[in-house]
Design a protein around this motif. Structure first.
Motif, PDB file in Angstrom:
ATOM      1  N   HIS A  93       0.833  -1.206   0.000  1.00 26.13           N
ATOM      2  CA  HIS A  93       0.000   0.000   0.000  1.00 26.13           C
ATOM      3  C   HIS A  93       0.865   1.252   0.000  1.00 26.13           C
ATOM      4  O   HIS A  93       0.546   2.226  -0.692  1.00 26.13           O
ATOM      5  CB  HIS A  93      -0.931  -0.014   1.214  1.00 26.13           C
ATOM      6  N   GLU A 102      -5.149  -2.500  -4.623  1.00 25.81           N
ATOM      7  CA  GLU A 102      -5.762  -3.514  -3.774  1.00 25.81           C
ATOM      8  C   GLU A 102      -4.739  -4.601  -3.516  1.00 25.81           C
ATOM      9  O   GLU A 102      -3.845  -4.835  -4.345  1.00 25.81           O
ATOM     10  CB  GLU A 102      -7.010  -4.132  -4.438  1.00 25.81           C
ATOM     11  N   LEU A 134      -6.109  -4.064   5.769  1.00 30.97           N
ATOM     12  CA  LEU A 134      -5.052  -3.929   4.768  1.00 30.97           C
ATOM     13  C   LEU A 134      -5.288  -4.832   3.561  1.00 30.97           C
ATOM     14  O   LEU A 134      -4.803  -4.535   2.466  1.00 30.97           O
ATOM     15  CB  LEU A 134      -3.696  -4.254   5.390  1.00 30.97           C
TER      16      LEU A 134
END
Length: 404
Positions: free
Chosen positions: A328, A334, A356
């Motif tokens: 991320h 994603e 997450l």
């Protein structure tokens, strides 16, 4: 003495509205649980199905469902005549028995194969000793014992050894230990002085107990097969996960496969090649102790992409979650986590459900306790894959051709 004997209820008539079809052995109907919705496979023959679960699966507030498998769900290269012959197998020389570690998976395998699970009494004495007695003859039979050596690892391992010994002493022709999850597989080499190689020790125990063959799923390392002095059939569960990912509307141009550590690069590369030859990224980590991981940096580009992390197991989820956080930070849109074995030792659930990860995709080689369900969890069934492998081993047919 506490009894853990397995019992078999009568057949259940299948309503017409429950019929379904698919084009692949590893089809989307292989999903066992999806976001607190539980499912199970049953094998159809002449409109009837054997449903031997002690009670309907019910996860959270989801409704229990039972997708039906029939000849139309099996690829053409499979011998559909097996299901035609599955109405009566009283005289078969193939026997399938289940230990107490994962009876639901064992029953699903039996449904696919059109067999009844063999009758066996497994008990625990007050002092913890294990007692096993086969309740039917296995003389001259090809016996398959389904028992993952998961938590409690030592008890389940000892139960498997005693089951193998019971079959050998009952004059079984061949005994195959079907081990969906092979415990102690991570202790496969010496990294420091004066360490044991427990994987080799366990292999010796299974061999000396009397097993003629081992069938295992996604071993932690390929060299573990060499620890056995008997044949080992290594079953790869990637096709089940790949088929599920292929059902998602993710552009192949946006996809990147990520290895959570350098040791898993070969696994991730093979996965990426089958997933539209997706690009590969590697998370570099430094481990300071057992079950403790620290992510250092990322090799590869994930900016604006859908990252799919691939590993053989998730234990405490430290590696996966720290890797997801790094992805991320590097701009991934994603992050999905995929693994075969859902070990889920604390505090794995808290880490995995932190937000997450878009989805955590695992298989049912290990039973996942109801308390460990969380919204992002998807559990896929490998029962059909194992059932077909067992048939091929029994028929002396090729196993590797399943994965070509």
């Amino acid at each position: 003495m506490t009894s853990l004997a397995l019992t078999t209820p009568p057949a259940v008539k299948i309503p017409s509205y429950m019929s379904s079809s698919s084009s692949s052995l590893f089809s989307r109907s292989s999903i066992l649980f999806r976001n607190t919705e539980s499912r199970s496979r049953i094998c159809v023959s002449s409109g009837y199905a054997k449903c031997n679960l002690p009670k309907a699966l019910n996860v959270g507030n989801g409704n229990a469902r039972a997708p039906i498998i029939n000849e139309t769900t099996i690829p053409k290269f499979f011998d559909s005549s097996r299901l035609e012959k599955s109405v009566s197998r009283n005289n078969t020389k193939l026997k399938l028995f289940s230990g107490t570690a994962n009876p639901v998976l064992s029953q699903e395998i039996a449904w696919y194969m059109g067999l009844e699970l063999g009758k066996v009494s497994i008990k625990r004495f007050a002092d913890g000793e294990i007692y096993v007695q086969l309740k039917e003859s296995v003389r001259g039979c090809d016996v398959f014992l389904v028992q993952p050596t998961c938590t409690p690892t030592n008890e389940n391992l000892m139960e498997l050894l005693i089951m193998v010994d019971a079959c050998r002493r009952a004059s079984a022709k061949k005994v195959t230990a079907v081990i969906p999850y092979f415990g102690y597989a991570r202790a496969d080499r010496k990294t420091q002085g004066r360490e044991s190689i427990a994987a080799k020790l366990v292999a010796n125990l299974i061999t000396e107990a009397g097993a003629d063959r081992v069938l295992a799923c996604d071993l932690h390392s390929g060299q573990s097969m060499g620890y056995f002095d008997i044949p080992v059939d290594h079953v790869y569960c990637q096709p089940v996960i790949l088929d599920y990912l292929a059902s998602k509307s993710i552009s192949s141009e946006d996809l990147v496969v990520v290895s959570p550590d350098v040791g898993g690069v070969a696994r991730a590369r093979a996965f990426a090649k089958k997933l539209s030859d997706a690009p590969l990224a590697i998370v570099d980590k430094r481990r300071h102790g057992h079950n403790v991981a620290e992510v250092m940096n990322l090799i590869g580009d994930v900016k604006g992409k859908v990252a799919v992390m691939v590993d053989d197991m998730i234990d405490t989820a430290g590696t996966i979650v720290k890797g997801a956080a790094l992805l991320h930070e590097e701009g991934a849109r994603e992050v999905y986590a995929c693994c075969t074995h859902a070990v889920f030792s604390p505090p794995a659930i808290e880490r995995l459900s932190s937000g997450l990860l878009q989805e955590v995709i695992v298989t049912n080689t290990l039973p996942v306790a109801e308390k460990n369900y969380f919204p992002q969890l998807t559990i896929l069934s490998v029962a059909n894959l194992l059932g077909e492998t067992i048939w091929r081993v029994h028929d002396d047919s090729s196993v590797s051709s399943i994965f070509l």
